[in-house]
Design an enzyme around this catalytic site. Structure first.
Site, PDB file in Angstrom:
ATOM      1  N   GLU A 118      42.067  35.522  51.415  1.00  0.00           N
ATOM      2  CA  GLU A 118      41.342  36.694  51.900  1.00  0.00           C
ATOM      3  C   GLU A 118      40.287  36.329  52.947  1.00  0.00           C
ATOM      4  O   GLU A 118      39.479  37.167  53.332  1.00  0.00           O
ATOM      5  CB  GLU A 118      40.691  37.432  50.726  1.00  0.00           C
ATOM      6  CG  GLU A 118      41.703  38.055  49.778  1.00  0.00           C
ATOM      7  CD  GLU A 118      41.061  38.853  48.664  1.00  0.00           C
ATOM      8  OE1 GLU A 118      39.852  38.664  48.404  1.00  0.00           O
ATOM      9  OE2 GLU A 118      41.767  39.666  48.040  1.00  0.00           O
ATOM     10  N   HIS A 141      33.421  39.002  46.657  1.00  0.00           N
ATOM     11  CA  HIS A 141      34.428  39.894  46.083  1.00  0.00           C
ATOM     12  C   HIS A 141      34.632  39.495  44.637  1.00  0.00           C
ATOM     13  O   HIS A 141      34.856  38.318  44.327  1.00  0.00           O
ATOM     14  CB  HIS A 141      35.755  39.806  46.843  1.00  0.00           C
ATOM     15  CG  HIS A 141      36.885  40.474  46.107  1.00  0.00           C
ATOM     16  ND1 HIS A 141      36.787  41.754  45.620  1.00  0.00           N
ATOM     17  CD2 HIS A 141      38.114  40.023  45.757  1.00  0.00           C
ATOM     18  CE1 HIS A 141      37.914  42.077  45.007  1.00  0.00           C
ATOM     19  NE2 HIS A 141      38.731  41.035  45.063  1.00  0.00           N
ATOM     20  N   HIS A 143      35.524  41.259  40.282  1.00  0.00           N
ATOM     21  CA  HIS A 143      36.212  42.302  39.516  1.00  0.00           C
ATOM     22  C   HIS A 143      35.357  42.757  38.327  1.00  0.00           C
ATOM     23  O   HIS A 143      35.662  42.419  37.176  1.00  0.00           O
ATOM     24  CB  HIS A 143      37.561  41.776  39.019  1.00  0.00           C
ATOM     25  CG  HIS A 143      38.467  41.297  40.094  1.00  0.00           C
ATOM     26  ND1 HIS A 143      39.469  40.362  39.876  1.00  0.00           N
ATOM     27  CD2 HIS A 143      38.543  41.611  41.409  1.00  0.00           C
ATOM     28  CE1 HIS A 143      40.118  40.125  41.005  1.00  0.00           C
ATOM     29  NE2 HIS A 143      39.561  40.866  41.948  1.00  0.00           N
ATOM     30  N   HIS A 214      40.599  47.922  41.789  1.00  0.00           N
ATOM     31  CA  HIS A 214      40.707  46.528  42.218  1.00  0.00           C
ATOM     32  C   HIS A 214      39.405  45.760  41.964  1.00  0.00           C
ATOM     33  O   HIS A 214      39.386  44.825  41.167  1.00  0.00           O
ATOM     34  CB  HIS A 214      41.089  46.493  43.710  1.00  0.00           C
ATOM     35  CG  HIS A 214      41.253  45.121  44.262  1.00  0.00           C
ATOM     36  ND1 HIS A 214      41.741  44.890  45.541  1.00  0.00           N
ATOM     37  CD2 HIS A 214      40.996  43.893  43.752  1.00  0.00           C
ATOM     38  CE1 HIS A 214      41.782  43.582  45.766  1.00  0.00           C
ATOM     39  NE2 HIS A 214      41.323  42.960  44.704  1.00  0.00           N
TER      40      HIS A 214
END
Length: 269
Positions: A118, A141, A143, A214
């Site tokens: 990513e 990023h 979760h 996501h």
């Protein structure tokens, strides 16, 4: 020998990444190799580092990012686990140099650990931040369980509906995540479309962006600050869910109470 030797400021950045990676794993936000961290460390780069040879082939970014010319980043490695990044950051992450074509990079230290798949999305955000003159240097990023759960109901995907609820659960959330939570409808993970939608949402004056079903993408001055914003938002989501599990709809702070906070603490929203 390590690039961090006798460079305490640079070492501190990596230590912060390792600390945050450990928190992400402990919270259950980083299953297997889930999540990514990218930090712009250009301000800590000296002439000796600039002279270091590449230890990898030239890798294409997949886009031309003109504001990243000559920049350096520390990145989590592809298919590497946050729990391992926490314990052994230099074996599970690497420093990269953006080349003069602004469309490719090389790894310079310590080991040829290829960055996250990513990376193009993260670098596109950093290119945007530099172009805007933002002081933000870190992107995260991850979760977070409770925030992701909210996105499985479309009512929370409407603009600022989740933000107002999360702010109202506890004063600290409005104080420490004052721009709220931007929402991006589901898009293919790792896609250019997701990167573009994330940048567009950040441009609407959000520091934390929710990717439907996501995870979240957060930016801030350093990786600890980015983590803190996600942490307080997820705490608010947990308070909401705990209240619902106890059989009642939480009242939350009133609009006037939140407006009072905005004025008292000079918050942007």
């Amino acid at each position: 020998m390590s690039i961090l030797d006798n460079r305490p400021a640079l070492a501190h950045e990596v230590e912060q990444v390792a600390e945050v990676a450990g928190y992400l794993w402990q919270k259950g936000w980083a299953e297997r190799n889930g999540g990514n961290i990218t930090v712009n460390v250009t301000e800590y780069i000296d002439d000796a580092i600039r002279a270091l040879p590449a230890i990898s082939p030239v890798y294409p970014i997949g886009a031309t990012l003109p504001h990243l010319k000559g920049c350096y980043f520390f990145c989590k490695g592809t298919n590497r686990r946050m729990r391992d990044l926490a314990r052994w950051p230099m074996e599970n992450g690497s420093f990269i140099r953006i080349l003069d074509d602004c469309a490719s990079y090389v790894i310079i230290a310590d080991s040829p650990v290829k960055p996250t798949s990513e990376l193009p999305s993260h670098l596109a955000v950093h290119n945007y931040l530099i172009a805007k003159g933002s002081p933000y240097k870190a992107s995260l990023h991850t979760h977070p369980i409770n925030l992701i759960a909210l996105t499985h109901s479309q009512q929370w995907m409407e603009k600022d509906v989740a933000t107002k609820m999360l702010w109202s659960m506890i004063p600290e959330t409005k104080a420490f995540c004052p721009r709220g939570l931007g929402m991006v409808p589901y898009l293919l993970p790792g896609s250019n479309e997701l990167a573009e939608a994330t940048i567009s949402t950040i441009d609407e004056d959000y520091d934390v962006v929710m990717w439907e079903k996501h995870g979240v993408f957060a930016v801030d001055t350093d990786i600890m600050a980015a983590f803190d914003q996600v942490d307080v938002l997820d705490k608010s989501a947990l308070i909401y869910i705990a209240s619902k599990n106890m059989g009642f709809e939480p009242e939350g702070m009133s609009e006037s109470q939140m407006a009072e906070m905005t004025k008292a603490f000079n918050l942007p929203k």
